[in-house]
Write a protein that holds these residues in place. Structure first.
Motif, PDB file in Angstrom:
ATOM      1  N   PRO A 110      58.636  17.330 -22.702  1.00  0.00           N
ATOM      2  CA  PRO A 110      57.342  16.778 -22.284  1.00  0.00           C
ATOM      3  C   PRO A 110      57.504  15.469 -21.533  1.00  0.00           C
ATOM      4  CG  PRO A 110      57.711  16.335 -24.604  1.00  0.00           C
ATOM      5  CD  PRO A 110      58.852  17.212 -24.156  1.00  0.00           C
ATOM      6  N   SER A 111      56.443  15.007 -20.919  1.00  0.00           N
ATOM      7  CA  SER A 111      56.451  13.708 -20.256  1.00  0.00           C
ATOM      8  C   SER A 111      56.809  12.627 -21.265  1.00  0.00           C
ATOM      9  CB  SER A 111      55.079  13.410 -19.639  1.00  0.00           C
ATOM     10  OG  SER A 111      54.755  14.363 -18.653  1.00  0.00           O
ATOM     11  N   GLY A 112      57.679  11.713 -20.855  1.00  0.00           N
ATOM     12  CA  GLY A 112      58.082  10.637 -21.748  1.00  0.00           C
ATOM     13  C   GLY A 112      59.270  10.957 -22.620  1.00  0.00           C
TER      14      GLY A 112
ATOM     15  N   SER B  44      55.929  20.583  -9.758  1.00  0.00           N
ATOM     16  CA  SER B  44      54.861  20.107 -10.648  1.00  0.00           C
ATOM     17  C   SER B  44      53.484  20.083 -10.003  1.00  0.00           C
ATOM     18  CB  SER B  44      55.203  18.704 -11.167  1.00  0.00           C
ATOM     19  OG  SER B  44      55.282  17.778 -10.107  1.00  0.00           O
TER      20      SER B  44
ATOM     21  N   ASP C 213      59.730  12.613  -6.975  1.00  0.00           N
ATOM     22  CA  ASP C 213      58.378  12.521  -6.434  1.00  0.00           C
ATOM     23  C   ASP C 213      58.441  12.551  -4.906  1.00  0.00           C
ATOM     24  OD1 ASP C 213      57.177  12.491  -8.935  1.00  0.00           O
ATOM     25  OD2 ASP C 213      57.411  10.334  -9.128  1.00  0.00           O
TER      26      ASP C 213
ATOM     27  N   LYS D  92      63.568  12.477 -19.457  1.00  0.00           N
ATOM     28  CA  LYS D  92      64.184  13.304 -18.407  1.00  0.00           C
ATOM     29  C   LYS D  92      64.513  12.489 -17.154  1.00  0.00           C
ATOM     30  CE  LYS D  92      60.847  16.356 -18.043  1.00  0.00           C
ATOM     31  NZ  LYS D  92      59.830  15.674 -18.889  1.00  0.00           N
ATOM     32  N   THR D  93      63.542  11.718 -16.679  1.00  0.00           N
ATOM     33  CA  THR D  93      63.771  10.939 -15.461  1.00  0.00           C
ATOM     34  C   THR D  93      64.825   9.868 -15.689  1.00  0.00           C
ATOM     35  OG1 THR D  93      61.500  11.345 -14.712  1.00  0.00           O
ATOM     36  CG2 THR D  93      62.664   9.506 -13.703  1.00  0.00           C
TER      37      THR D  93
ATOM     38  N   THR E 159      64.630  18.798 -13.748  1.00  0.00           N
ATOM     39  CA  THR E 159      63.829  18.521 -14.923  1.00  0.00           C
ATOM     40  C   THR E 159      62.492  19.231 -14.776  1.00  0.00           C
ATOM     41  OG1 THR E 159      62.663  16.556 -14.088  1.00  0.00           O
ATOM     42  CG2 THR E 159      64.866  16.223 -15.042  1.00  0.00           C
ATOM     43  N   THR E 160      61.940  19.661 -15.888  1.00  0.00           N
ATOM     44  CA  THR E 160      60.635  20.315 -15.860  1.00  0.00           C
ATOM     45  C   THR E 160      60.067  20.368 -17.270  1.00  0.00           C
ATOM     46  OG1 THR E 160      59.424  22.310 -15.196  1.00  0.00           O
ATOM     47  CG2 THR E 160      61.603  22.641 -16.136  1.00  0.00           C
ATOM     48  N   HIS E 161      58.748  20.505 -17.352  1.00  0.00           N
ATOM     49  CA  HIS E 161      58.129  20.837 -18.632  1.00  0.00           C
ATOM     50  C   HIS E 161      57.500  22.224 -18.560  1.00  0.00           C
ATOM     51  CE1 HIS E 161      54.927  18.682 -16.343  1.00  0.00           C
ATOM     52  NE2 HIS E 161      54.208  19.699 -16.748  1.00  0.00           N
TER      53      HIS E 161
ATOM     54  N   ASP F  40      63.561  16.300  -9.736  1.00  0.00           N
ATOM     55  CA  ASP F  40      62.708  15.870 -10.839  1.00  0.00           C
ATOM     56  C   ASP F  40      61.339  16.529 -10.682  1.00  0.00           C
ATOM     57  OD1 ASP F  40      61.820  14.559 -13.077  1.00  0.00           O
ATOM     58  OD2 ASP F  40      61.756  12.568 -12.178  1.00  0.00           O
ATOM     59  N   GLU F  41      61.038  17.502 -11.545  1.00  0.00           N
ATOM     60  CA  GLU F  41      59.772  18.240 -11.523  1.00  0.00           C
ATOM     61  C   GLU F  41      59.471  18.780 -10.118  1.00  0.00           C
ATOM     62  OE1 GLU F  41      58.091  18.805 -14.232  1.00  0.00           O
ATOM     63  OE2 GLU F  41      58.682  17.259 -15.663  1.00  0.00           O
TER      64      GLU F  41
END
Length: 231
Positions: free
Chosen positions: A35-37, A148, A72, A40-41, A175-177, A144-145
């Motif tokens: 999840p976010s936080g 998303s 991003d 991952k980043t 990275t991903t959720h 990164d995502e």
């Protein structure tokens, strides 16, 4: 290609990563899921030398010229249009003049070459960032995502592109959720929760290990079983 051994990182008194261990083999798509936080980043920033870990060992078997990075919309010039953004990097890396348009078409921006980066939607900006990352055919990609902000159809197209790049020899760390996407795309995954790797392995094998009674593999259910957290 990539190794992390016992890597930890804190911001002040707040631990962000704790004893992170994993390896990424050459020519595979490796997914860092959570999840976010979850951290991952921070892991990508450490692997790309934008951050220093507090402890642990890191190995990345690629030179800076061989690494593509997508965070991003980073690396884009808002006052330039899509073609001009890629032309700039194409000249830096002495690429054929046809390469920017080829890559823009690959990410679904072939009809938007003259649109300014500042006028792009978030999803289009994501695609332009991906185009910049893959422009010079790096052998190692950090994403990164990457899907998303994309609609499902565009996201599927990007996933097909990433698999093709891998088949052509690239190693991809993403990275991903999005657990369903990771299940279909990744050769191996690591599940990250509150800065710790709670499990890793081939996605279908993990689903079979933790969801033996399910007829359809479900990484979200695995994550819930291991952490008590719904994604």
């Amino acid at each position: 290609m990539i190794t992390m051994r016992n890597v930890s990182k804190s911001y002040g008194d707040k631990p962000v990563l704790t004893d992170v261990n994993f390896q990424v083999g050459r020519g595979e798509i490796f997914g860092l899921l959570g999840p976010s936080g979850a951290g991952k980043t921070t892991i990508i920033n450490i692997l790309t030398k934008q951050l220093e870990p507090d402890s642990g060992e890191i190995t990345v078997d690629a030179t800076p010229r061989e690494v593509g990075l997508m965070l991003d919309s980073g690396g884009l010039y808002p006052h330039l249009n899509c073609m001009e953004n890629l032309d700039l990097y194409a000249r830096i890396y002495d690429l054929p003049k046809s390469k920017p348009l080829e890559v823009l078409k690959n990410v679904g921006l072939g009809e938007d070459t003259k649109k300014a980066a500042s006028a792009l939607s978030r999803g289009m900006s994501q695609r332009l960032s991906l185009a910049r990352a893959i422009l010079y055919s790096p052998k190692l990609l950090f994403l990164d995502e990457p899907t998303s902000a994309l609609d499902p159809g565009t996201a599927r197209g990007i996933c097909k592109l990433l698999r093709r790049l891998c088949d052509e020899g690239a190693t991809i760390f993403l990275t991903t959720h999005n657990m369903d996407e990771a299940l279909k795309l990744c050769d191996r995954v690591a599940l990250l929760h509150e800065g710790k790797i709670v499990e890793q392995g081939a996605p279908v094998a993990l689903c079979g290990q933790y969801n033996a009674l399910r007829t359809v593999p479900d990484l979200e259910a695995v994550f819930l079983q291991l952490t008590g957290v719904e994604l």
